[in-house]
Scaffold this motif. Structure first.
Motif, PDB file in Angstrom:
ATOM      1  N   PHE A 136       0.803  -1.234   0.000  1.00 44.99           N
ATOM      2  CA  PHE A 136       0.000   0.000   0.000  1.00 44.99           C
ATOM      3  C   PHE A 136       0.835   1.283   0.000  1.00 44.99           C
ATOM      4  O   PHE A 136       0.286   2.367  -0.152  1.00 44.99           O
ATOM      5  CB  PHE A 136      -0.958  -0.003   1.200  1.00 44.99           C
ATOM      6  N   LEU A 154      -7.673   3.575   1.678  1.00 41.85           N
ATOM      7  CA  LEU A 154      -7.221   2.896   0.466  1.00 41.85           C
ATOM      8  C   LEU A 154      -7.891   1.529   0.294  1.00 41.85           C
ATOM      9  O   LEU A 154      -8.320   1.173  -0.801  1.00 41.85           O
ATOM     10  CB  LEU A 154      -5.701   2.706   0.520  1.00 41.85           C
ATOM     11  N   ALA A 155      -7.976   0.791   1.398  1.00 48.13           N
ATOM     12  CA  ALA A 155      -8.525  -0.564   1.324  1.00 48.13           C
ATOM     13  C   ALA A 155     -10.005  -0.572   0.968  1.00 48.13           C
ATOM     14  O   ALA A 155     -10.478  -1.462   0.257  1.00 48.13           O
ATOM     15  CB  ALA A 155      -8.294  -1.294   2.638  1.00 48.13           C
ATOM     16  N   ARG A 173      -9.520  -3.039  -2.843  1.00 54.93           N
ATOM     17  CA  ARG A 173      -8.288  -3.581  -2.296  1.00 54.93           C
ATOM     18  C   ARG A 173      -8.451  -4.260  -0.936  1.00 54.93           C
ATOM     19  O   ARG A 173      -7.465  -4.621  -0.305  1.00 54.93           O
ATOM     20  CB  ARG A 173      -7.243  -2.465  -2.203  1.00 54.93           C
ATOM     21  N   LEU A 188      -4.927   3.771   5.764  1.00 55.19           N
ATOM     22  CA  LEU A 188      -4.953   2.422   5.213  1.00 55.19           C
ATOM     23  C   LEU A 188      -6.384   2.011   4.881  1.00 55.19           C
ATOM     24  O   LEU A 188      -6.650   1.441   3.814  1.00 55.19           O
ATOM     25  CB  LEU A 188      -4.335   1.439   6.211  1.00 55.19           C
TER      26      LEU A 188
END
Length: 240
Positions: free
Chosen positions: A72, A91-92, A105, A88
Motif C-alpha cells: 500500500f 485505500l482498502a 483492495r 490504510l
C-alpha cells in the motif's frame, strides 16, 4: 484427573485433556461486538479481539507491517513510521474503479493480515487451554466467517443490530456526522457478509438493537447454555 497418555522425547507422560470451550464472536461493523464481549468477560470468559491482534502485527518490525507497507506504500505511514489506520482503511475500502460494490483492495489487505491473525488466535486459544482447561475462550472478530476461521470454534455467536443504530454508533465512535457515517458504514459493509448470511452460520444470535439491559439478558442466557455445554462435554470425556 482426566487426561491422555502422550509420548514426549521418547518418554510417556499423562497430559490433562483440553476441554476448554472455544467460541467465536462476530457481527457486522458497529453491531456492538465489543460491548457484548465485555459482558461475557464479566461473567468469567476469556476474550481476545482480532482487531487488537491485527494492530499489534502492524507495528514496525513485524512481517505483516512490512507486507502492508510494500503493498500500500509509505503514504499510509505516520511521521514516526507507524501505520495510519485511517489512511490504510481509506485505500482498502476505496470504491472499485470498475464500479463493483465490493471495495477494490480489501481482499488484498485481508490476504496479508488474516493468516497471521488466525495463527495468533490459535496460539492464544492454546495458551488459554493450558491456563484454564475448563474455561470459555472467546475470539471477537468482525471478519471471522469471511476469513474462513469459523470451524476453529465449538460455538459461533453473531451480534446484529438495525441499520440506524449501526450508523449512530459508528458516527459516535468516529466522531463524524450521521450522514457521513451512513456512507462509510455502507461502504465497509460491502466488504462483509450480510447479517442474514452470518446468522445462518450462527449457533447463537444476539440482537443488540434494544437496550443494554436487553442485550445483557441475552448474553446471560447464552452464557448459561455455554456452561451447560461444558458440563456435557465433561461427561462425554469421562465416558470415553
Amino acid at each position: 484427573m482426566l487426561g491422555v497418555l502422550c509420548e514426549v522425547g521418547g518418554k510417556f507422560c499423562f497430559r490433562k485433556k483440553e476441554r476448554m470451550l472455544k467460541v467465536g464472536l462476530t457481527g457486522g461493523i458497529a453491531a456492538g461486538k465489543s460491548a457484548v464481549g465485555e459482558m461475557f468477560v464479566g461473567l468469567g470468559a476469556h476474550l481476545v479481539q482480532a482487531d487488537r491482534i491485527a494492530h499489534s502485527l502492524m507495528q514496525p518490525g513485524e512481517a505483516v507491517y512490512d507486507e502492508v507497507v510494500r503493498h500500500f506504500g509509505r503514504q499510509i505511514l505516520n511521521p514516526d513510521g507507524s501505520v495510519n489506520r485511517a489512511k490504510l482503511a481509506e485505500l482498502a475500502f476505496a470504491p472499485d474503479d470498475a464500479g463493483n460494490d465490493r471495495p477494490a483492495r480489501i481482499d488484498e489487505l485481508n490476504h496479508i493480515v488474516h493468516p497471521a491473525v488466525i495463527r495468533s488466535q490459535e496460539e492464544w486459544m492454546h495458551a488459554m487451554s493450558l491456563q484454564d482447561p475448563d474455561g470459555v475462550a472467546i475470539v471477537e472478530a468482525a471478519l471471522l466467517i469471511e476469513a474462513g476461521a469459523e470451524n476453529a470454534f465449538d460455538s459461533l455467536i453473531v451480534v446484529t443490530c438495525n441499520a440506524d443504530q449501526r450508523a449512530e454508533r459508528f458516527a459516535k465512535r468516529q466522531k463524524i456526522d450521521l450522514e457521513a457515517a451512513r456512507t462509510e458504514v455502507s461502504r465497509r459493509m460491502a466488504a462483509q457478509l450480510p447479517d442474514e448470511e452470518k446468522v445462518k452460520a450462527a449457533d447463537y444470535v444476539i440482537d443488540n438493537s434494544g437496550s443494554l439491559k436487553e442485550t445483557r439478558e441475552q448474553v446471560q442466557r447464552i452464557w448459561k447454555e455455554l456452561r451447560t455445554s461444558k458440563i456435557v462435554l465433561g461427561v462425554l470425556d469421562r465416558n470415553r
